[in-house]
Design an enzyme around this catalytic site. Structure first.
Site, PDB file in Angstrom:
ATOM      1  N   GLY A  45     -78.969  64.737  32.778  1.00  0.00           N
ATOM      2  CA  GLY A  45     -77.980  65.122  33.780  1.00  0.00           C
ATOM      3  C   GLY A  45     -76.973  66.069  33.146  1.00  0.00           C
ATOM      4  O   GLY A  45     -76.877  66.157  31.921  1.00  0.00           O
ATOM      5  N   GLN A  50     -68.728  70.123  32.104  1.00  0.00           N
ATOM      6  CA  GLN A  50     -69.232  70.120  30.722  1.00  0.00           C
ATOM      7  C   GLN A  50     -69.504  71.530  30.202  1.00  0.00           C
ATOM      8  O   GLN A  50     -69.591  71.734  28.992  1.00  0.00           O
ATOM      9  CB  GLN A  50     -70.516  69.282  30.618  1.00  0.00           C
ATOM     10  CG  GLN A  50     -70.259  67.795  30.812  1.00  0.00           C
ATOM     11  CD  GLN A  50     -71.539  66.998  30.692  1.00  0.00           C
ATOM     12  OE1 GLN A  50     -72.289  66.883  31.649  1.00  0.00           O
ATOM     13  NE2 GLN A  50     -71.811  66.453  29.518  1.00  0.00           N
ATOM     14  N   CYS A  92     -73.975  60.918  26.033  1.00  0.00           N
ATOM     15  CA  CYS A  92     -73.411  62.055  26.779  1.00  0.00           C
ATOM     16  C   CYS A  92     -73.584  63.311  25.934  1.00  0.00           C
ATOM     17  O   CYS A  92     -73.311  63.285  24.736  1.00  0.00           O
ATOM     18  CB  CYS A  92     -71.930  61.810  27.073  1.00  0.00           C
ATOM     19  SG  CYS A  92     -71.158  63.144  28.025  1.00  0.00           S
ATOM     20  N   LEU A  93     -74.010  64.385  26.569  1.00  0.00           N
ATOM     21  CA  LEU A  93     -74.185  65.644  25.839  1.00  0.00           C
ATOM     22  C   LEU A  93     -72.856  66.163  25.301  1.00  0.00           C
ATOM     23  O   LEU A  93     -72.845  66.950  24.360  1.00  0.00           O
ATOM     24  CB  LEU A  93     -74.834  66.694  26.750  1.00  0.00           C
ATOM     25  CG  LEU A  93     -76.267  66.378  27.197  1.00  0.00           C
ATOM     26  CD1 LEU A  93     -76.736  67.411  28.217  1.00  0.00           C
ATOM     27  CD2 LEU A  93     -77.228  66.313  26.013  1.00  0.00           C
ATOM     28  N   HIS A 134     -72.543  58.454  36.101  1.00  0.00           N
ATOM     29  CA  HIS A 134     -72.054  59.127  34.885  1.00  0.00           C
ATOM     30  C   HIS A 134     -71.597  60.557  35.215  1.00  0.00           C
ATOM     31  O   HIS A 134     -70.535  60.999  34.758  1.00  0.00           O
ATOM     32  CB  HIS A 134     -73.190  59.110  33.840  1.00  0.00           C
ATOM     33  CG  HIS A 134     -72.928  59.835  32.566  1.00  0.00           C
ATOM     34  ND1 HIS A 134     -72.815  59.183  31.343  1.00  0.00           N
ATOM     35  CD2 HIS A 134     -72.765  61.155  32.290  1.00  0.00           C
ATOM     36  CE1 HIS A 134     -72.590  60.079  30.394  1.00  0.00           C
ATOM     37  NE2 HIS A 134     -72.555  61.283  30.938  1.00  0.00           N
ATOM     38  N   GLU A 135     -72.393  61.262  36.035  1.00  0.00           N
ATOM     39  CA  GLU A 135     -72.049  62.661  36.364  1.00  0.00           C
ATOM     40  C   GLU A 135     -70.865  62.733  37.341  1.00  0.00           C
ATOM     41  O   GLU A 135     -70.015  63.620  37.202  1.00  0.00           O
ATOM     42  CB  GLU A 135     -73.256  63.403  36.965  1.00  0.00           C
ATOM     43  CG  GLU A 135     -74.513  63.445  36.114  1.00  0.00           C
ATOM     44  CD  GLU A 135     -74.316  63.807  34.666  1.00  0.00           C
ATOM     45  OE1 GLU A 135     -73.313  64.463  34.339  1.00  0.00           O
ATOM     46  OE2 GLU A 135     -75.156  63.402  33.843  1.00  0.00           O
ATOM     47  N   HIS A 138     -67.760  62.537  35.443  1.00  0.00           N
ATOM     48  CA  HIS A 138     -67.359  63.816  34.835  1.00  0.00           C
ATOM     49  C   HIS A 138     -66.550  64.662  35.823  1.00  0.00           C
ATOM     50  O   HIS A 138     -65.591  65.337  35.433  1.00  0.00           O
ATOM     51  CB  HIS A 138     -68.581  64.628  34.406  1.00  0.00           C
ATOM     52  CG  HIS A 138     -69.144  64.291  33.054  1.00  0.00           C
ATOM     53  ND1 HIS A 138     -68.407  64.403  31.893  1.00  0.00           N
ATOM     54  CD2 HIS A 138     -70.369  63.889  32.659  1.00  0.00           C
ATOM     55  CE1 HIS A 138     -69.169  64.075  30.855  1.00  0.00           C
ATOM     56  NE2 HIS A 138     -70.375  63.755  31.282  1.00  0.00           N
TER      57      HIS A 138
HETATM   58  O1  GNR Z   1     -78.662  62.983  28.808  1.00  0.00           O
HETATM   59  C1  GNR Z   1     -77.980  62.022  29.145  1.00  0.00           C
HETATM   60  N1  GNR Z   1     -78.455  60.772  29.011  1.00  0.00           N
HETATM   61  C2  GNR Z   1     -77.859  59.661  29.548  1.00  0.00           C
HETATM   62  C3  GNR Z   1     -78.289  58.414  29.119  1.00  0.00           C
HETATM   63  C4  GNR Z   1     -77.738  57.273  29.638  1.00  0.00           C
HETATM   64  C5  GNR Z   1     -76.760  57.360  30.598  1.00  0.00           C
HETATM   65  C6  GNR Z   1     -76.301  58.578  31.011  1.00  0.00           C
HETATM   66  C7  GNR Z   1     -76.848  59.729  30.501  1.00  0.00           C
HETATM   67  S1  GNR Z   1     -76.307  61.268  31.060  1.00  0.00           S
HETATM   68  C8  GNR Z   1     -76.603  62.248  29.669  1.00  0.00           C
HETATM   69  C9  GNR Z   1     -76.328  63.703  29.958  1.00  0.00           C
HETATM   70  C10 GNR Z   1     -74.848  63.894  30.165  1.00  0.00           C
HETATM   71  O2  GNR Z   1     -74.017  63.804  29.310  1.00  0.00           O
HETATM   72  N2  GNR Z   1     -74.468  64.120  31.388  1.00  0.00           N
HETATM   73  O3  GNR Z   1     -73.158  64.231  31.679  1.00  0.00           O
HETATM   74 NI    NI Z   2     -72.099  63.168  30.141  1.00  0.00          NI
END
Ligand code: GNR
Ligand code: NI
Length: 173
Positions: A45, A50, A92-93, A134-135, A138
């Site tokens: 995601g 980001q 999270c990236l 999660h997104e 953000h």
């Molecule tokens: O790549 C991602 N893996 C992930 C693993 C577990 C829960 C959430 C994520 S999202 C993350 C990519 C990211 O940082 N998206 O904002």
């Molecule tokens: Ni993230």
């Protein structure tokens, strides 16, 4: 075009993103860049903040590099229903190399505009439900470390400071 991903605690990642007012070619180009950036970074995601853009746009693909891979782009996503509870070890990236358990709803219903500007509603479970939450976090200036203990968050903050200074010394690392 692959964009640069901001590393937490960048101040941009703490801001609330603004709703998209018109789904036009500029938005579609941004969505394309977000998919390219997400796949290049091996993520499931990515949210526009980001890559430094404070607009309410997210992209998801919880099964990349599989033949039935399903890329999803959501503009102005809204969680309209949340059910159950689940715990998942999230990453999270924007916080590379870190992973912590986060509690979230197990099933979510999300309303959004697709890249054609059409309203869609999708009920998600599993990793997709977690990634959607999660997104959308953000987009509201929240990252997964805001859901863990202060002690863990402060340790991660120190490691990110070190990572940033190493990257400034050796930009390829
Ligand atoms: O790549 C991602 N893996 C992930 C693993 C577990 C829960 C959430 C994520 S999202 C993350 C990519 C990211 O940082 N998206 O904002
Ligand atoms: Ni993230």
């Amino acid at each position: 075009m692959v964009r640069e991903i901001l590393i937490w605690p960048d101040p941009i990642l703490k801001q609330k993103a603004k709703p998209v007012t018109k789904v036009d070619d500029a938005v579609r180009t941004l969505v394309k860049d977000m998919f390219e950036t997400m796949y290049a970074a091996d993520g499931v995601g990515l949210a526009a903040p980001q890559i430094g853009i404070l607009q309410r746009i997210i992209v998801l693909d919880t099964t990349p590099r599989q033949p039935e891979s399903k890329p999803i782009a959501m503009i102005n996503p809204e969680l309209i229903a949340m059910e159950g509870e689940t715990t998942y070890t999230e990453g999270c990236l924007s916080i590379p190399g870190e992973a912590e358990d986060v509690d979230r709803a197990a099933v979510v219903t999300v309303k959004f505009l697709d890249p054609e500007g059409q309203e869609q509603t999708l009920k998600c479970d599993g990793l997709l439900a977690i990634a959607v939450q999660h997104e959308t976090d953000h987009l509201n200036g929240t990252v997964f470390v805001d859901h863990v203990s202060t002690l863990k968050r402060e340790l991660i903050r120190k490691r990110m400071k070190r990572l940033k200074s190493e990257r400034e010394e050796r930009p390829s690392a």
